[in-house]
Design a protein around this motif. Sequence first.
Motif, mmCIF file in Angstrom:
data_model
loop_
_atom_site.group_PDB
_atom_site.id
_atom_site.type_symbol
_atom_site.label_atom_id
_atom_site.label_comp_id
_atom_site.label_asym_id
_atom_site.label_seq_id
_atom_site.Cartn_x
_atom_site.Cartn_y
_atom_site.Cartn_z
ATOM 1 N N CYS A 79 0.794 -1.318 0.177
ATOM 2 C CA CYS A 79 -0.094 -0.004 -0.126
ATOM 3 C C CYS A 79 0.920 1.339 0.226
ATOM 4 C CB CYS A 79 -1.001 -0.037 1.302
ATOM 5 S SG CYS A 79 -2.147 1.425 1.185
ATOM 6 N N HIS A 81 0.311 3.949 1.102
ATOM 7 C CA HIS A 81 -0.216 4.839 2.364
ATOM 8 C C HIS A 81 1.087 4.672 3.374
ATOM 9 C CE1 HIS A 81 -2.256 5.806 6.322
ATOM 10 N NE2 HIS A 81 -1.639 6.758 5.745
ATOM 11 N N ARG A 82 0.915 3.362 4.264
ATOM 12 C CA ARG A 82 2.024 3.019 5.028
ATOM 13 C C ARG A 82 2.434 1.653 5.220
ATOM 14 N NH1 ARG A 82 -0.396 4.941 10.176
ATOM 15 N NH2 ARG A 82 0.941 3.554 11.201
ATOM 16 N N ALA A 83 2.552 1.203 3.764
ATOM 17 C CA ALA A 83 3.159 -0.114 3.446
ATOM 18 C C ALA A 83 2.758 -1.172 3.861
ATOM 19 C CB ALA A 83 4.718 0.066 3.873
ATOM 20 N N SER A 84 1.358 -1.332 4.156
ATOM 21 C CA SER A 84 0.765 -2.720 4.361
ATOM 22 C C SER A 84 0.754 -3.554 3.222
ATOM 23 C CB SER A 84 -0.920 -2.568 4.779
ATOM 24 O OG SER A 84 -1.394 -3.714 5.004
ATOM 25 N N CYS A 98 -7.161 -1.797 0.963
ATOM 26 C CA CYS A 98 -5.948 -2.007 1.964
ATOM 27 C C CYS A 98 -6.741 -2.535 3.473
ATOM 28 C CB CYS A 98 -5.113 -0.879 1.984
ATOM 29 S SG CYS A 98 -3.747 -0.981 3.579
ATOM 30 N N TYR A 100 -5.630 -2.113 6.367
ATOM 31 C CA TYR A 100 -5.172 -1.197 7.216
ATOM 32 C C TYR A 100 -5.918 0.046 7.546
ATOM 33 C CZ TYR A 100 -1.383 0.537 10.545
ATOM 34 O OH TYR A 100 -0.460 1.224 11.446
ATOM 35 N N HIS A 101 -5.846 0.947 6.458
ATOM 36 C CA HIS A 101 -6.727 2.118 6.837
ATOM 37 C C HIS A 101 -7.746 2.357 5.542
ATOM 38 C CE1 HIS A 101 -2.913 3.048 8.212
ATOM 39 N NE2 HIS A 101 -3.570 3.300 9.375
ATOM 40 N N GLY A 102 -8.152 1.049 4.792
ATOM 41 C CA GLY A 102 -9.263 0.923 3.730
ATOM 42 C C GLY A 102 -9.072 1.687 2.432
ATOM 43 N N ARG A 103 -7.784 2.216 2.087
ATOM 44 C CA ARG A 103 -7.455 2.839 0.601
ATOM 45 C C ARG A 103 -7.943 1.654 -0.232
ATOM 46 N NH1 ARG A 103 -2.327 6.072 -0.365
ATOM 47 N NH2 ARG A 103 -2.879 7.416 1.306
#
Length: 358
Positions: A79, A81-84, A98, A100-103
């Motif tokens: 991802c 955003h922050r690499a999930s 994603c 983690y935060h739903g992107r």
Amino acid sequence: VASEPDSPRTLAPAHYIDPRSFERQRERVFQHAWHMFPRGGGPLSGTVYPWDLALGGAEEPLLLTRDAQGALHCMSNVCTHRASILVERPMKATSLRCPYHGRRFGLDGAVLSAPGFECLEGFPAASDALPTVPLRTWHHFVFASLAPALRFEDWIAPVEQRVGALFEQPMRHSPEHDRTFEVGAHWALYIDNYLEGLHIPFAHPSLNRALDFSEYHIELLPHGVLQRATAAGSSVHFDWPTSHPDHGQRIAAYYYWLFPNTMFNVYPWGVSINLVLPVGPSASRVIFLRYVWDEATHDSGAGSGLDQVEHEDEAIIARCQRGIRASLYRPGHYAPRHEDGVQQFHRLLCAAMDEPSP
Ligand code: FES
Ligand SMILES: [Fe+2]
């Protein structure tokens, strides 16, 4: 006392045992190689496959997707955003979310939505999409590279030119014959073993009976090696039309190796593909994939008993893995003619590593 032969010696042991060499091989060789998707023809429409590209130690998480229009895409599975990691297992999907935060991303990697980013000016930018990597298809097969050192078309050309017509026939993947072998040896020891037939009479008694060893040919390719084995007696062989350069020759198998780690073993019945994946300085994973185009000759001639041949090779390679560390070992000479393919591998490896050739 005879003077020593003035001929090159095989690779220095450091290439096979030094962890820093292994790291450099990841950076200089595997990051720039073409890698085959290890499941044949790629995903069906509307599906997503995680694909960890084996580079040796630090695998690159990729995704192979086929969108609703049927187009294939290959992109990072990380991802933006922050690499999930986005996807853990193959699935049907029309988009990627994603965990983690739903992107959300489209199957081409574009950002579709991103909770929490509604009022960020200029978002999403092109750099928020999942990075894509070069992707090629060749007949049933899909290849990707992070930063290709050469054009895919140039890499595959020798196979396409000589035996490509075979791959145009209807063929069946035979998953019951697919194998994954964990080999306790450096990947290059596995390649060395593959690139010569000199060991066949000693290590592979049953294969040896299917081949006429006096008619074993090695051809150096710009980025690989082709070995051609001739059938013994009435053993199964290719029957090419008069228009083919190998017409009238009793070829039992074409063994193609393409730098650094891809092999196409082409038999009258089909192809066994070997992918040699570096895992660590003394560990490799070898994937065998089998595709059959002629059931009548399947598993006969030089292309029979492949599991047996593999086990015989693994036993030999394990001995070399132990021996290559010995303080008293000094690399031996290449056997004239018989080991031209091994030397070609070492030349290509040293060139990729920016090191002097043996
Ligand atoms: S890491 Fe993927 S949305 Fe935050
Ligand atoms: Fe062998």
